[in-house]
Design a protein around this motif. Structure first.
Motif, short mmCIF file in Angstrom:
data_model
loop_
_atom_site.label_atom_id
_atom_site.label_comp_id
_atom_site.label_asym_id
_atom_site.label_seq_id
_atom_site.Cartn_x
_atom_site.Cartn_y
_atom_site.Cartn_z
N ASP A 38 0.82 -1.22 0.00
CA ASP A 38 0.00 0.00 0.00
C ASP A 38 0.85 1.26 0.00
OD1 ASP A 38 -2.23 -1.50 0.14
OD2 ASP A 38 -2.44 -1.38 2.33
N HIS A 39 2.15 1.08 0.14
CA HIS A 39 3.02 2.24 0.30
C HIS A 39 3.40 2.79 -1.08
CE1 HIS A 39 5.99 4.91 1.68
NE2 HIS A 39 7.04 4.11 1.63
N VAL A 40 2.90 4.00 -1.35
CA VAL A 40 3.22 4.63 -2.64
C VAL A 40 4.54 5.38 -2.50
CG1 VAL A 40 2.47 6.29 -4.39
CG2 VAL A 40 0.77 4.88 -3.18
N VAL A 41 5.57 4.88 -3.15
CA VAL A 41 6.90 5.51 -3.04
C VAL A 41 7.05 6.60 -4.10
CG1 VAL A 41 9.38 5.10 -3.12
CG2 VAL A 41 7.87 3.40 -2.10
N LEU A 42 6.68 6.30 -5.34
CA LEU A 42 6.70 7.31 -6.40
C LEU A 42 5.26 7.50 -6.87
CD1 LEU A 42 9.80 6.14 -8.48
CD2 LEU A 42 9.72 7.70 -6.51
N PRO A 60 14.90 13.97 1.16
CA PRO A 60 15.05 13.27 2.43
C PRO A 60 15.12 11.76 2.28
CG PRO A 60 12.85 14.25 2.23
CD PRO A 60 13.65 14.72 1.05
N SER A 61 15.64 11.13 3.31
CA SER A 61 15.70 9.67 3.35
C SER A 61 14.30 9.11 3.14
CB SER A 61 16.27 9.25 4.71
OG SER A 61 16.40 7.86 4.73
N GLY A 62 14.20 8.12 2.26
CA GLY A 62 12.91 7.50 2.01
C GLY A 62 12.09 8.20 0.93
N SER A 63 12.64 9.25 0.32
CA SER A 63 11.85 9.98 -0.68
C SER A 63 11.83 9.28 -2.04
CB SER A 63 12.37 11.42 -0.83
OG SER A 63 13.72 11.44 -1.21
N GLY A 64 12.62 8.22 -2.19
CA GLY A 64 12.51 7.43 -3.41
C GLY A 64 13.67 7.59 -4.38
N LYS A 65 14.77 8.19 -3.94
CA LYS A 65 15.89 8.45 -4.85
C LYS A 65 16.51 7.14 -5.36
CE LYS A 65 18.09 10.68 -1.64
NZ LYS A 65 17.18 10.44 -0.49
N THR A 66 16.80 6.24 -4.44
CA THR A 66 17.37 4.95 -4.86
C THR A 66 16.37 4.18 -5.71
OG1 THR A 66 18.83 4.82 -2.95
CG2 THR A 66 18.24 2.74 -3.97
N THR A 67 15.12 4.28 -5.36
CA THR A 67 14.09 3.58 -6.13
C THR A 67 14.10 4.05 -7.59
OG1 THR A 67 12.75 3.39 -4.14
CG2 THR A 67 11.60 3.10 -6.24
N ILE A 68 14.26 5.36 -7.79
CA ILE A 68 14.31 5.90 -9.16
C ILE A 68 15.47 5.28 -9.94
CG2 ILE A 68 14.86 8.02 -10.45
CD1 ILE A 68 13.27 9.51 -8.21
N1 LIG Z 1 12.09 -3.63 -1.52
C1 LIG Z 1 11.32 -2.78 -0.82
N2 LIG Z 1 10.23 -3.21 -0.16
C2 LIG Z 1 9.42 -2.37 0.51
N3 LIG Z 1 9.65 -1.04 0.62
C3 LIG Z 1 10.73 -0.56 0.00
C4 LIG Z 1 11.63 -1.39 -0.74
N4 LIG Z 1 12.61 -0.62 -1.25
C5 LIG Z 1 12.34 0.64 -0.84
N5 LIG Z 1 11.22 0.67 -0.09
C6 LIG Z 1 10.64 1.87 0.52
O1 LIG Z 1 10.57 2.87 -0.47
C7 LIG Z 1 10.83 4.14 0.11
C8 LIG Z 1 11.89 4.83 -0.73
O2 LIG Z 1 13.12 4.14 -0.56
P1 LIG Z 1 14.45 4.62 -1.27
O3 LIG Z 1 15.48 3.63 -0.91
O4 LIG Z 1 14.18 4.86 -2.70
O5 LIG Z 1 14.69 6.02 -0.54
P2 LIG Z 1 15.91 7.01 -0.67
O6 LIG Z 1 15.37 8.33 -1.08
O7 LIG Z 1 16.97 6.42 -1.52
O8 LIG Z 1 16.41 7.12 0.85
P3 LIG Z 1 17.91 7.23 1.45
O9 LIG Z 1 18.27 8.71 1.33
O10 LIG Z 1 17.74 6.84 2.88
O11 LIG Z 1 18.80 6.32 0.68
C9 LIG Z 1 11.19 3.91 1.55
O12 LIG Z 1 10.08 4.19 2.35
C10 LIG Z 1 11.53 2.44 1.60
O13 LIG Z 1 11.23 1.90 2.83
#
Ligand SMILES: Nc1ncnc2c1ncn2[C@@H]1O[C@H](COP(=O)(O)OP(=O)(O)OP(=O)(O)O)[C@@H](O)[C@H]1O
Ligand SMILES: [Mg+2]
Length: 277
Positions: A38-42, A60-68
């Protein structure tokens, strides 16, 4: 003249940074959604990166940068929306009726060839010597002849200042040296796009400058498009023309490093910068 005989892709170092290609963005996120449960990251994320551009992603941490970056590297799948690279869908294929459907593993492997990624924790293959770390993907993914891959690896090790470490194992190298090998490994694939995810944040402070200098040299001397997640604001200022500030799965604001770091429009950006600078 038919284009059939033209190479599918020119090596990145043969592609001019300007010209008609500059019109179409190299990367386009089009309403990209990424959910975990249910967690919308992007959240319907839109942004573009032009060919040859160097973009810094902050937020900020958790904003989705690594996900992108992981989506671009096709290590993750989009939940909705499309990522376009060079005018083609990155992880979709067009069906006969023109609609898009998720791509299979074969096409994902093709897409991945255009893109290199360097991770915070280096992620070298621990059981392989430095040279083999660099030649592995060119030989096995691109089908490059081993001698050519090795000659190129030697050149790349020279570029990253590690000519003497060809036969070392990763465990025999410092963090900074391992990260230089990881950078050489990414460049060995001649990527069009280089993704850098906080590549200095696991390094001892005295090793950071050397790795950042190397990346600055690469940014200046190649036309590789770069997306960097970094908290190193001086580095961002030196190498990137554009900074994107993310929060809650969207771009809060974007602009030149001078503008974003000195005179941000949004309170959220000010708060974030106050916390990290
Ligand atoms: N495999 C996964 N399963 C569930 N949630 C995930 C997964 N990968 C990332 N998330 C969630 O997605 C959100 C974004 O994570 P992401 O790693 O992209 O953040 P970030 O901006 O890179 O943060 P940081 O600055 O701490 O590296 C976070 O809330 C994280 O918990
Ligand atoms: Mg991250």
């Amino acid at each position: 003249m038919a284009t059939d005989s033209a190479p599918l892709k020119e090596p990145a170092d043969a592609t001019p940074a300007t010209g008609t290609a500059a019109v179409e963005p190299l990367v386009r996120f089009d309403k990209v959604v990424k959910r975990y449960g249910d967690h919308v990251v992007l959240d319907e994320l839109d942004f573009t990166v032009r060919r040859g551009e160097h973009v810094t992603l902050i937020g900020p941490s958790g904003s989705g940068k690594t996900t992108i970056l992981r989506l671009l590297m096709t290590l993750e799948k989009v939940s909705d929306g499309v990522i376009w690279v060079d005018g083609s869908p990155l992880s979709h294929v067009r069906t006969a009726d023109g609609s898009l459907k998720p791509a299979g593993e074969k096409q994902l492997r093709e897409s991945r060839k255009k893109i290199g990624m360097v991770f915070q924790q280096f992620n070298l293959f621990p059981n392989m010597k430095v040279l083999q770390n660099i030649t592995e993907a060119p030989v096995n993914v691109l089908g490059m002849a081993r001698e050519e891959a090795e000659a190129r690896a030697v050149d790349l090790l020279d570029l990253v200042g590690l000519s003497g470490k060809v036969d070392a194992h990763p465990s025999q190298l410092s963090g900074g040296q391992q990260q230089r090998v990881a950078i050489a490994r990414a460049l060995a694939m001649r990527p069009e796009i280089l993704l850098l995810d906080e590549v200095t944040s696991a390094l001892d402070p005295e090793l950071v400058a050397g790795v950042l200098d190397l990346l600055g040299d690469i940014a200046r001397s190649t036309d590789i498009t770069m997306l960097c997640v970094t908290h190193e604001m001086n580095f961002a200022r030196d190498v990137s023309k554009k900074v994107l500030m993310f929060d809650a799965g969207r771009v809060v604001e974007s602009g030149s490093p001078e503008k974003i770091f000195s005179d941000p429009e949004h309170e959220r950006t000010r708060e974030f910068l106050n916390a990290v600078l």
